[in-house]
Design an enzyme around this catalytic site. Structure first.
Site, PDB file in Angstrom:
ATOM      1  CG  HIS A 140      -1.900   1.004   1.381  1.00 52.24           C
ATOM      2  ND1 HIS A 140      -1.642   2.295   1.772  1.00 52.24           N
ATOM      3  CD2 HIS A 140      -3.227   0.946   1.160  1.00 52.24           C
ATOM      4  CE1 HIS A 140      -2.771   2.983   1.790  1.00 52.24           C
ATOM      5  NE2 HIS A 140      -3.753   2.196   1.421  1.00 52.24           N
ATOM      6  CG  ASP A 142       0.345  -2.294   6.165  1.00 56.58           C
ATOM      7  OD1 ASP A 142      -0.673  -2.505   6.838  1.00 56.58           O
ATOM      8  OD2 ASP A 142       0.335  -1.621   5.115  1.00 56.58           O
ATOM      9  CD  GLN A 147      -7.053  -4.300   3.937  1.00 54.95           C
ATOM     10  OE1 GLN A 147      -7.995  -5.031   4.233  1.00 54.95           O
ATOM     11  NE2 GLN A 147      -7.237  -3.044   3.583  1.00 54.95           N
ATOM     12  CE  LYS A 174      -7.548  -0.075   6.065  1.00 53.23           C
ATOM     13  NZ  LYS A 174      -8.039   0.421   4.799  1.00 53.23           N
ATOM     14  CB  CYS A 230      -3.793   3.389  -1.613  1.00 52.71           C
ATOM     15  SG  CYS A 230      -4.932   4.738  -1.396  1.00 52.71           S
TER      16      CYS A 230
HETATM   17  N1  PMP Z   1      -1.889  -0.621   4.522  1.00 58.60           N
HETATM   18  C1  PMP Z   1      -2.853  -1.350   3.949  1.00 58.60           C
HETATM   19  C2  PMP Z   1      -2.522  -2.729   3.463  1.00 58.60           C
HETATM   20  C3  PMP Z   1      -4.135  -0.813   3.816  1.00 58.60           C
HETATM   21  O1  PMP Z   1      -5.089  -1.535   3.239  1.00 58.60           O
HETATM   22  C4  PMP Z   1      -4.394   0.477   4.302  1.00 58.60           C
HETATM   23  C5  PMP Z   1      -5.760   1.111   4.164  1.00 58.60           C
HETATM   24  N2  PMP Z   1      -6.340   0.999   2.909  1.00 58.60           N
HETATM   25  C6  PMP Z   1      -3.361   1.183   4.910  1.00 58.60           C
HETATM   26  C7  PMP Z   1      -2.116   0.605   5.006  1.00 58.60           C
HETATM   27  C8  PMP Z   1      -3.566   2.552   5.464  1.00 58.60           C
HETATM   28  O2  PMP Z   1      -4.387   2.459   6.574  1.00 58.60           O
HETATM   29  P1  PMP Z   1      -5.008   3.772   7.235  1.00 58.60           P
HETATM   30  O3  PMP Z   1      -5.674   4.513   6.104  1.00 58.60           O
HETATM   31  O4  PMP Z   1      -5.981   3.231   8.213  1.00 58.60           O
HETATM   32  O5  PMP Z   1      -3.903   4.522   7.845  1.00 58.60           O
END
Ligand code: PMP
Length: 422
Positions: free
Chosen positions: A139, A216, A219, A242, A380
């Site tokens: 991401h 990270d 997910q 999430k 993203c």
């Molecule tokens: N890493 C991953 C794999 C994600 O899916 C996301 C959110 N789409 C993020 C990081 C960023 O998370 P947040 O927007 O809650 O900071």
């Protein structure tokens, strides 16, 4: 389902029951509404999950009865709010399997967690010519903070390749862990592909060479039972929104031996022990990393979401979702002209796809008219899209409240998409 009060940690957290999805759905008011005169099918939980009534009630109760600023006041409300906030930290600690609550930092979410590590640990430990190793499927939150750090330090961002199924090429990845690697950072579960990475194996490889690993977990946390001690990772980030909790709250786990040596992140109230113009001394862990008034109610809400997940049992959730993901994968594969993006053997939640000759945004728009919420775009994760030669995909993402009926509605609506654009 009942959730324990803010002040208590759920003692039934390990109780296992048969997974009753209709009962679960009953807990989520947001799911029971009409969208464009059709009953809502919510397949966008990877972007953000709906909230159970228990979380909404915990927030509302906290604001109505226990709200005040924390850690400072001697008065009753401040004491109650502090207790609720710190109790939420204990819930996060147990949920992640951390040894101590000192290792859990509350912050806005995964993005802030990774930025914190890059700006503190990274700045202190990465120098000119060093390398930070990530993967192609990250991401943007796990790319850009490292790019910024590498740019500042004259270091190099190294990227491990993935194959056509969306699995990490482990031989290539191992080769890339070199003498200049200062940190390995990767997603536990990919938001664009659903791939569950072999993180334990990667951590072992990195640790054999004395390199710390950041995961990270944005997910992973809503779908997989976490245990940072068993994984032996050094940093792990989660996002409350999430995992059926509020937005604007998340947590970062850092192994205590590393955290003790990490320079502070932001300066301000609560992170200090004493301040004078000559010298400031910093607070003990983890408060040293939580400057300013935090999202107090958010933490309480996250605690309630964790109670909720524990009540259902992460293993039951994972087993239910795995079966649903298999059902969805089979059903989508049978749609003419559909190409699945991300076919790793070990996956969670995500069904990313393209339809021949139809732009993903058109798919999303027609599905919305049918009351079906999916995400379309690059998620993203633009480098992943580039890897597959695409600008975008449509992504249906599953959570504990989805059913086979939701997938049947999706498949049926995709027929409409094909009729309109085919
Ligand atoms: N890493 C991953 C794999 C994600 O899916 C996301 C959110 N789409 C993020 C990081 C960023 O998370 P947040 O927007 O809650 O900071």
């Amino acid at each position: 389902m009942t959730v324990s009060s803010n002040a208590e940690i759920s003692t039934s957290s390990l109780s296992k029951r048969d997974f009753d999805v209709e009962r679960v759905r009953g807990d989520f008011p947001g799911l029971h509404q009409m969208v464009h005169e059709k009953p809502l099918v919510y397949l966008d939980s990877a972007a953000s999950a709906q909230k159970p009534q228990q979380v909404i009630d915990a927030l509302s109760h906290f604001y109505a009865h226990d709200y005040a600023n924390i850690h400072r006041g001697v008065h009753e409300l401040s004491q109650r709010a502090t207790k609720a906030y710190e109790n939420a930290r204990l819930k996060v600690q147990r949920f992640m399997g951390a040894r101590s609550e000192r290792e859990i930092i509350f912050l806005r979410g995964t993005t802030e967690g990774i930025n914190l590590v890059a700006q503190t640990y990274g700045r202190a430990n990465v120098s000119e010519g060093d390398e930070v190793l990530i993967t192609t499927m990250e991401h943007h939150s796990n790319i850009v903070p490292w790019q910024m750090l590498c740019e500042e330090k004259g270091a190099r961002l190294v990227v491990g390749p993935i194959d056509d199924r969306g699995e990490l090429d482990m031989d290539a990845f191992e080769e890339l862990i070199g003498p200049r690697t200062k940190l390995v950072a990767l997603g536990h579960v990919s938001n664009a592909l659903g791939t569950i990475n072999p993180v334990k194996e990667i951590i072992e490889l990195a640790h054999e060479r004395g390199i710390p690993v950041l995961l990270d977990g944005a997910q992973a946390a809503p779908h997989i039972s976490l245990d940072v001690v068993d994984l032996d990772c050094d940093f792990y980030t989660i996002s409350g929104h999430k995992m059926f909790g509020p937005s604007g709250i998340g947590a970062l786990y850092v192994r205590e031996s590393i955290l003790e040596k990490m320079p502070p992140y932001q300066g301000g109230g609560d992170m200090i022990s004493s301040v004078s113009f000559e010298k400031t001394t910093y607070n003990r862990l983890p408060f040293r990393f939580e400057a300013g008034t935090p999202n107090i109610a958010g933490a309480v809400g996250l605690g309630a979401a964790i109670d909720y997940l524990n009540e259902l049992g992460m293993e039951s959730i994972a087993a239910y979702e795995e079966e649903l993901l298999d059902y969805g994968t089979e059903a989508l594969r049978a749609v003419p002209g559909l190409r699945m993006i991300g076919e790793a053997s070990n996956k969670a939640s995500v069904l990313s796809f393209v339809l021949e000759g139809i732009h993903p945004h058109d798919i999303g728009t027609i599905l919305d008219q049918e009351g079906i919420a999916v995400r379309t775009g690059h998620h993203c994760a633009q480098p992943v899209m580039d890897r597959f030669g695409l600008a975008a995909t449509a992504r249906a993402s599953l959570a504990l409240y989805n059913t086979r009926g939701d997938i049947d509605r999706l498949i049926h609506a995709l027929e409409t998409v094909r009729k309109v654009f085919g």
